[in-house]
Structures are given as C-alpha cells and as structure tokens.
Design an enzyme around this catalytic site. Structure first.
Site, short mmCIF file in Angstrom:
data_model
loop_
_atom_site.label_atom_id
_atom_site.label_comp_id
_atom_site.label_asym_id
_atom_site.label_seq_id
_atom_site.Cartn_x
_atom_site.Cartn_y
_atom_site.Cartn_z
N SER A 1 4.70 -0.59 -7.31
CA SER A 1 5.16 0.04 -6.08
C SER A 1 5.64 1.47 -6.39
O SER A 1 4.95 2.17 -7.14
CB SER A 1 6.28 -0.83 -5.46
OG SER A 1 6.38 -0.57 -4.09
N HIS B 1 0.77 -7.24 -2.71
CA HIS B 1 1.53 -6.16 -3.35
C HIS B 1 2.00 -6.53 -4.76
O HIS B 1 2.76 -7.49 -4.92
CB HIS B 1 2.73 -5.86 -2.45
CG HIS B 1 3.43 -4.57 -2.75
ND1 HIS B 1 2.81 -3.34 -2.71
CD2 HIS B 1 4.72 -4.31 -3.07
CE1 HIS B 1 3.69 -2.40 -2.99
NE2 HIS B 1 4.84 -2.95 -3.22
N ASP C 1 -2.95 -5.74 0.32
CA ASP C 1 -1.65 -5.08 0.30
C ASP C 1 -1.65 -3.84 1.19
O ASP C 1 -2.47 -2.94 0.99
CB ASP C 1 -1.33 -4.69 -1.15
CG ASP C 1 -0.06 -3.87 -1.26
OD1 ASP C 1 0.76 -3.89 -0.32
OD2 ASP C 1 0.11 -3.20 -2.30
#
Ligand SMILES: *[C@@H]1O[C@H](CO)[C@@H](O)[C@H](O)[C@H]1NC(C)=O
Ligand SMILES: *[C@@H]1O[C@H](CO)[C@@H](O)[C@H](O)[C@H]1NC(C)=O
Ligand SMILES: *[C@@H]1O[C@H](CO)[C@@H](O)[C@H](O)[C@H]1NC(C)=O
Ligand SMILES: *[C@@H]1O[C@H](CO)[C@@H](O)[C@H](O)[C@H]1NC(C)=O
Length: 512
Positions: free
Chosen positions: A183, A470, A445
């Site tokens: 991320s 994700h 994602d």
C-alpha cells in the site's frame, strides 16, 4: 544508537480497537483489524514448539528534521529484526517498510518478505514509519510537529536507518538491501529505490498507489467491477443488489424523521440521523463496508468476503422468494460490527472531527489524524462515487471530504490540489524512472489503478495477479490460496533471485 523503548508512550500499547466507537474511516479500521488478526495468529504460532525465537525489537535515534542539520531534536524509531535465516554477513537484507499504522513483529516473521528470506538467506528488518505506532516524536501531533511528517521524511529515515543498522548488526558492505512494502509503504519502497539507488539495491512494491490523485473515483469503478466477478463470488445481480440497497437507504434518509429513526434502529447506528452531515457520513461508512469487502477479499481476519456479502444481499433467491437487498445490507453491517467488536455503527461528523483534532498520540493510536494529514498534504486519495456506474450513493462528495483538511488542519483545498500535483512531479507518478523495482498488484484491488501494472522497461516489472485483493501477496500463505496467487509469489522470488545473481556476477567481474 540503540535505545530503550520510549516509556512515555506506554498508554498507546493499551489502546485497542475493541469496543471503540471511533467513527473515523471504517475502511482504515477494517485494515487495522485484519492486520491485528494476522499479527496475533503469527504470534500465537510462534509460541508453539519448534518455532524459532521471536524477533527482537530495537530503537533508532533519528533526527526529527533530517533536512536541517542545525536542528538537533530527535525521536525514537522502532524496528524489528529477525536473523533466523541470515546465512552470512554478506547475505541480502530485506527491509520491510511500515506505512500509515503501527508495525509489529509479524512484519519480519510471516508473509513476505519473511517468507522469501529462507530461500535467499536474508536478514529481515521491519522499520516502523515515523509518527505511527510507537515511533511518534515526543511532543505529539500538533501542527508544529506534523511539519515533519511526509513521505520525504520517511525516506530520509530509511536512508539513515539503513546506514545505522548496517553498523549495528555488522552487515557486510557488499550486502544488498531490498525494500518491501504494501500500500502506501509499497510506494515508499519503490521511491526509496528511485531516489537512493546507491544504498538500496531493489524494491518489491505491493499494491503501491504511486500516483497521487485528488478525486479517487476510480476506486469505486473497480469495486463495482469486482462485485460482478464470479471468480470471487460476485455477479451482475450482486452489484445490482448493492445499488438497490443503497437507493433504499437514501430513500429512507429522505423520508422524514420517523423513517430515519427506524433506519437508525435497523442499522444499529450509534447516534441519530438528524443532521445532513451525519447522513452523509453514514453513507460513507456503508460504502466503506462494501468497498472493504472487495479490498480485503479472501484475507484472513476479513469480516466479510465478496462471496458472503453477495450471499447476504441476494438471500432468498435460491428458494424462489424475492431478495430484499436492504435487509442483506443490514445483516452485513451486523456481521462487520460484530466481528470488529463494536457495539454500533458510528458516523457522527462532530465526533469524527473531535477525534481527528486530538494531538496526544494515546487517543489517535491508529493514526487517523496522521494519515489524514498526509492525504491533505501529499496524496488526496479521496474516494468518490460520482460516476454514473458507481453502485453507491453520490455522497459523501469530494468537497465534504476536502473540508476535513480545512477543519482539522486549516489547510485549504487549493493547497491540497497543489500538493497532489507536487507529489506526482517529485516521484513521477505511474511512470517512475527507476530500475530494479517489482510492482505487484491484484486486479480485484481498487488501488491497482494508481499503481504500475505494466512493465516499464527491462528492470521495472509489473505483476498483476488475477482475482487478488489489496496486498494479498504479502499475507501469510494459506491452503485456500489460489493457483494464481501462488504463482505470483513464485515470480517475486524468481525476480529477486535473478537480480541478486546479476549483482553477484558484476561484483565478481569488478563492477558495482
Ligand atoms: C533549522 O533549525 C534551527 C535550530 O532549531 C532553527 O533555528 C531554524 O529556523 C531551522 N531552519 C529551518 C529552515 O527550519
Ligand atoms: C563483524 O564481522 C567481521 C567479519 O566477519 C568480524 O571480523 C567482526 O569481528 C564483526 N564485528 C562485530 C562487532 O561483531
Ligand atoms: C480469475 O477470474 C477469472 C474471471 O472471473 C476466471 O475466469 C479465472 O478462472 C480466475 N482465475 C483464478 C486463478 O482464480
Ligand atoms: C426463503 O428464504 C428466506 C431467507 O432465508 C426466508 O425468509 C423465506 O421465508 C424463504 N421462503 C420460502 C418460500 O421458503
């Protein structure tokens, strides 16, 4: 350099999510919940017989302002280290970067990079991000302090940590340092290699949104598409049911006081729906619940998968009765609240604001204030739903999300617009001119659209894993992992082996 833990931060350790009625971003809370779940299962495992010792925790003294040599203030940055698989002093070092939350010992124990360490004989180090977890500078989170929170500061920390840790742990100068992250931290990993290629040999950037964007409407485009994906339990009917459920919530919100009171009871809401701003927050929370099911689909600890959500929304279809998606959404709210240990669904704008304004680190332990600050000053990333195909409510709209920057930090929309553009020009957005970076994404994602999903030349490669959510590649392996996920993880290992082998060759032949 190694110092004892900062005792004044003790209360932070006790702050827990359970029972908290913090309304701020349900999506962030879901992420934190999953992270903690995976962490505790890792720790539980480590107590079993035959498992090597727990990783060690260490502290580095870092300059608060790395860009001003006359500012002598410092803070303590936490790291974790595991040398369980470190084969020799000149073996590689895997540096797992923390992002917008605390970083625990799991960062060096399971999931990658830890899972890749045995094959490559690597030392694994996890570095918590400044201003998050226990790495918060003394003095707290007021505006004078937050000036020192940005991705550029974080990268400066990576550089000084890399130099200090080499000395502290007697790492050979010929060792190759590889950054990992997921991320936002995945972006940091890529940017660390981009900006400091002489210190950091390569990077594996998982689900890294390297392009900053003010209005992140594409998030919901992916959510919408993923809800129809039959491979993960979605269907066109499911997406339509989500739309129907949201339309029904909106209808009830508009239908007057009585309907709103009933809605409040039915959704298990913490407070009344009298104010327009609270109604908007409620719609935002419900969207985050559905978005979260997609973003974290298939992950250990996720309260609700896409398959389960669609099952609830379409319940009754199988026995021939007509499903009532609104009832399914209500059930979904209950399931998520229950598994997160929350009494009720909270969405009070005033409460959100009050919490975001708290500058003592104890209360904002999950880092909502800090992350909001980074979105206002660097990234934007405000999820909206104004596209006609978006299955949710059009609310909350962009202006009310941007208003938070103004209300909490006094930062104007204009400054956020400028900041987002600057971030992209500083790092290069989706076309960073780097080498030896592997971008890994899952095509389910919502964040993959801001990442790099196609090779950018021979040494910036992209891996797009079908049907993956994700940062799924980073999660601990599970028997239920799909073949494409296993294959994806294999490719990461092969890429690293290739790069490390090339480096060894050039070392032997006298190159750098
Ligand atoms: C650098 O630090 C010194 C000492 O704290 C301070 O007086 C000065 O204003 C700082 N400069 C900048 C540009 O922040
Ligand atoms: C570091 O490693 C070198 C080479 O193996 C060794 O000679 C030296 O004693 C080590 N230093 C420390 C402090 O462990
Ligand atoms: C991924 O999804 C596609 C399309 O829904 C499906 O055809 C495919 O079998 C799935 N692949 C895996 C590995 O799950
Ligand atoms: C069908 O299932 C729903 C939900 O499980 C239930 O409420 C309903 O009574 C069932 N209808 C019939 C005709 O069995």
């Amino acid at each position: 350099m190694a110092l004892g833990p900062a005792l004044w931060l003790g209360p932070l350790l006790l702050a827990s999510l359970g029972g908290s009625s913090a309304p701020a971003s349900l999506l962030r809370r879901l992420g934190e919940h999953i992270r903690r779940f995976q962490e505790s299962s890792v720790l539980g495992l480590s107590l079993g017989p035959g498992v090597a010792a727990r990783p060690r925790e260490g502290w580095l003294e870092q300059p608060l302002d790395p860009f001003n040599a006359s500012d002598r203030r410092s803070f303590l940055q936490r790291y974790w280290i595991s040398d369980q698989h470190w084969a020799s002093r000149d073996g590689p070092v895997f540096l797992h970067l923390g992002g917008e939350g605390s970083l625990g010992p799991g960062s060096v124990m399971r999931g990658h990079p830890a899972a890749l360490a045995p094959a490559l004989g690597a030392l694994v180090i996890g570095l918590e991000h400044r201003f998050y977890g226990l790495s918060i500078p003394a003095g707290g989170l007021d505006m004078a302090q937050l000036r020192f929170l940005s991705s550029r500061h974080a990268l400066a920390d990576v550089v000084s940590a890399r130099l200090a840790l080499s000395r502290l742990h007697n790492v050979s100068s010929s060792s190759r340092w590889v950054c990992f992250g997921g991320s936002y931290a995945g972006s940091l990993a890529a940017w660390a290699r981009l900006k400091f290629p002489h210190l950091l040999f390569a990077a594996v950037a998982s689900s890294a949104p390297v392009r900053a964007v003010l209005d992140f409407s594409a998030y919901n485009e992916v959510v919408s598409r993923s809800l129809t994906n039959t491979a993960i339990g979605g269907s066109p009917e499911c997406r339509a049911a989500v739309s129907t459920a949201f339309a029904e919530v909106e209808r009830r919100l508009r239908a007057g006081e009585e309907a709103r009171t009933a809605l409040r009871a039915e959704l298990g809401a913490c407070s009344s729906l009298g104010r327009a701003e609270d109604r908007e927050e409620l719609l935002g929370a419900l969207q985050a619940l559905v978005g979260g099911a997609v973003q974290y689909d298939g992950q250990a600890g996720a309260p609700l998968s896409v398959r389960q959500l669609c099952g609830l929304l379409l319940e009754g279809r199988r026995n021939g009765s007509r499903p009532v998606p609104y009832h399914g959404l209500r059930r979904a709210v209950q399931v998520v609240m229950h598994s997160m240990g929350q009494r009720c669904l909270s969405f009070s704008r005033a409460e959100t604001l009050a919490q975001l304004r708290v500058t003592e680190p104890q209360v904002s332990g999950v880092g909502d204030r800090q992350w909001l600050y980074q979105t206002c000053t660097e990234f934007g990333f405000y999820v909206t739903c104004e596209d006609p195909t978006c299955p949710f409510s059009k609310l909350p709209a962009l202006p009310s999300q941007l208003e938070l920057c103004e209300q909490v930090f006094g930062l104007s929309t204009w400054s956020t617009v400028q900041a987002v553009a600057q971030t992209n020009s500083y790092y290069g957005g989706q076309t960073p001119v780097a080498t030896q970076v592997l971008f890994v994404n899952g095509d389910m994602d919502p964040w993959h659209v801001l990442s790099v999903t196609q090779d950018l030349g021979p040494s910036v490669s992209a891996l797009l894993i079908p049907n993956a959510s994700h940062c799924l590649d980073m999660a601990p392996e599970r028997p239920s992992d799909t073949p494409s996920l296993r294959l994806g993880r294999q490719s990461i290992l092969q890429q690293l082996q290739t790069w490390l082998k090339m480096a060894k060759k050039s070392l032997v032949s006298g190159g750098v």
